[in-house]
Motif scaffolding. Sequence first.
Motif, mmCIF file in Angstrom:
data_model
loop_
_atom_site.group_PDB
_atom_site.id
_atom_site.type_symbol
_atom_site.label_atom_id
_atom_site.label_comp_id
_atom_site.label_asym_id
_atom_site.label_seq_id
_atom_site.Cartn_x
_atom_site.Cartn_y
_atom_site.Cartn_z
ATOM 1 N N PHE A 70 -2.174 -27.996 27.437
ATOM 2 C CA PHE A 70 -3.080 -27.555 28.404
ATOM 3 C C PHE A 70 -4.117 -26.913 27.779
ATOM 4 O O PHE A 70 -5.277 -26.997 28.073
ATOM 5 C CB PHE A 70 -2.244 -26.316 29.354
ATOM 6 C CG PHE A 70 -2.809 -25.917 30.395
ATOM 7 C CD1 PHE A 70 -3.885 -26.738 31.045
ATOM 8 C CD2 PHE A 70 -2.898 -24.586 30.792
ATOM 9 C CE1 PHE A 70 -4.593 -26.195 32.209
ATOM 10 C CE2 PHE A 70 -3.623 -24.129 31.762
ATOM 11 C CZ PHE A 70 -4.531 -25.062 32.447
ATOM 12 N N VAL A 71 -3.964 -26.238 26.389
ATOM 13 C CA VAL A 71 -5.090 -25.544 25.859
ATOM 14 C C VAL A 71 -6.079 -26.737 25.343
ATOM 15 O O VAL A 71 -7.287 -26.257 25.413
ATOM 16 C CB VAL A 71 -4.691 -24.783 24.802
ATOM 17 C CG1 VAL A 71 -4.009 -25.751 23.562
ATOM 18 C CG2 VAL A 71 -5.581 -23.887 24.141
ATOM 19 N N ASP A 72 -5.551 -28.069 25.169
ATOM 20 C CA ASP A 72 -6.513 -29.094 24.813
ATOM 21 C C ASP A 72 -7.417 -29.416 25.922
ATOM 22 O O ASP A 72 -8.665 -29.551 25.758
ATOM 23 C CB ASP A 72 -6.005 -30.209 24.311
ATOM 24 C CG ASP A 72 -5.382 -30.068 22.894
ATOM 25 O OD1 ASP A 72 -5.354 -28.980 22.116
ATOM 26 O OD2 ASP A 72 -4.646 -31.093 22.440
ATOM 27 N N LEU A 80 -12.191 -22.889 27.596
ATOM 28 C CA LEU A 80 -12.121 -21.950 26.477
ATOM 29 C C LEU A 80 -12.803 -22.789 25.072
ATOM 30 O O LEU A 80 -13.091 -23.806 25.302
ATOM 31 C CB LEU A 80 -10.739 -22.070 26.090
ATOM 32 C CG LEU A 80 -9.709 -21.414 26.890
ATOM 33 C CD1 LEU A 80 -8.181 -21.511 26.547
ATOM 34 C CD2 LEU A 80 -9.927 -19.982 27.137
ATOM 35 N N THR A 81 -13.375 -21.705 24.398
ATOM 36 C CA THR A 81 -14.024 -22.181 22.997
ATOM 37 C C THR A 81 -12.810 -22.141 22.072
ATOM 38 O O THR A 81 -11.630 -21.769 22.315
ATOM 39 C CB THR A 81 -15.041 -21.356 22.852
ATOM 40 O OG1 THR A 81 -14.461 -20.095 22.345
ATOM 41 C CG2 THR A 81 -15.982 -21.328 23.819
ATOM 42 N N ALA A 82 -13.108 -22.596 20.821
ATOM 43 C CA ALA A 82 -12.331 -23.047 19.837
ATOM 44 C C ALA A 82 -11.996 -21.438 19.302
ATOM 45 O O ALA A 82 -10.983 -20.998 18.954
ATOM 46 C CB ALA A 82 -12.834 -23.595 18.802
ATOM 47 N N ASP A 83 -13.020 -20.282 19.358
ATOM 48 C CA ASP A 83 -12.869 -19.138 19.098
ATOM 49 C C ASP A 83 -11.844 -18.416 20.221
ATOM 50 O O ASP A 83 -11.051 -17.742 19.525
ATOM 51 C CB ASP A 83 -14.372 -18.432 19.143
ATOM 52 C CG ASP A 83 -15.237 -18.783 18.039
ATOM 53 O OD1 ASP A 83 -14.364 -19.226 16.864
ATOM 54 O OD2 ASP A 83 -16.328 -18.564 18.192
ATOM 55 N N ASP A 84 -11.998 -18.777 21.437
ATOM 56 C CA ASP A 84 -10.997 -18.182 22.301
ATOM 57 C C ASP A 84 -9.318 -18.511 22.125
ATOM 58 O O ASP A 84 -8.755 -17.676 21.893
ATOM 59 C CB ASP A 84 -11.493 -18.663 23.770
ATOM 60 C CG ASP A 84 -12.615 -18.255 24.288
ATOM 61 O OD1 ASP A 84 -13.215 -17.170 24.008
ATOM 62 O OD2 ASP A 84 -13.229 -19.132 25.022
#
Length: 139
Positions: A70-72, A80-84
């Motif tokens: 899901f995060v992808d 979401l960003t990669a930092d998130d």
Amino acid sequence: MKNVPTFGEWLRDRLIARGYDLGPRGGGRSRFAEHAGISPPTVGRLLRGDHAAADMRVLAAVADALDVPFVDVLTHARVLTADDVEAIRRHAPTPPTLTPEQAADGLGIVDPEPRRVFLATVAALRPLSAATERHQQQE
């Protein structure tokens, strides 16, 4: 700067890679919609990049249907960003460590002989970590 695909491009690539024919008469959009449990017009909007109106349930359905984390999907949809994602991982609770006895209890291994075999198997698989634990306890 790297050319990052839009969410619609990312989704299109995933669908084509999974064999969905997205041509005008291919039926791939409808098949994916049915598989994901969302409407064909919603799939069309997602492919056009109009995912801003998509709620989390729709994005979760896309993740499930594509069998991707899901995060992808949230990252590609720029929710979401990669930092998130990194911040979430840094703050994720560490799962508790179970002792072999607790694992046996949790698995319902109460009969003495199978329990002995289970504990012996775990001990045989953990020689380095057991030695490390003993070393740490001595410090």
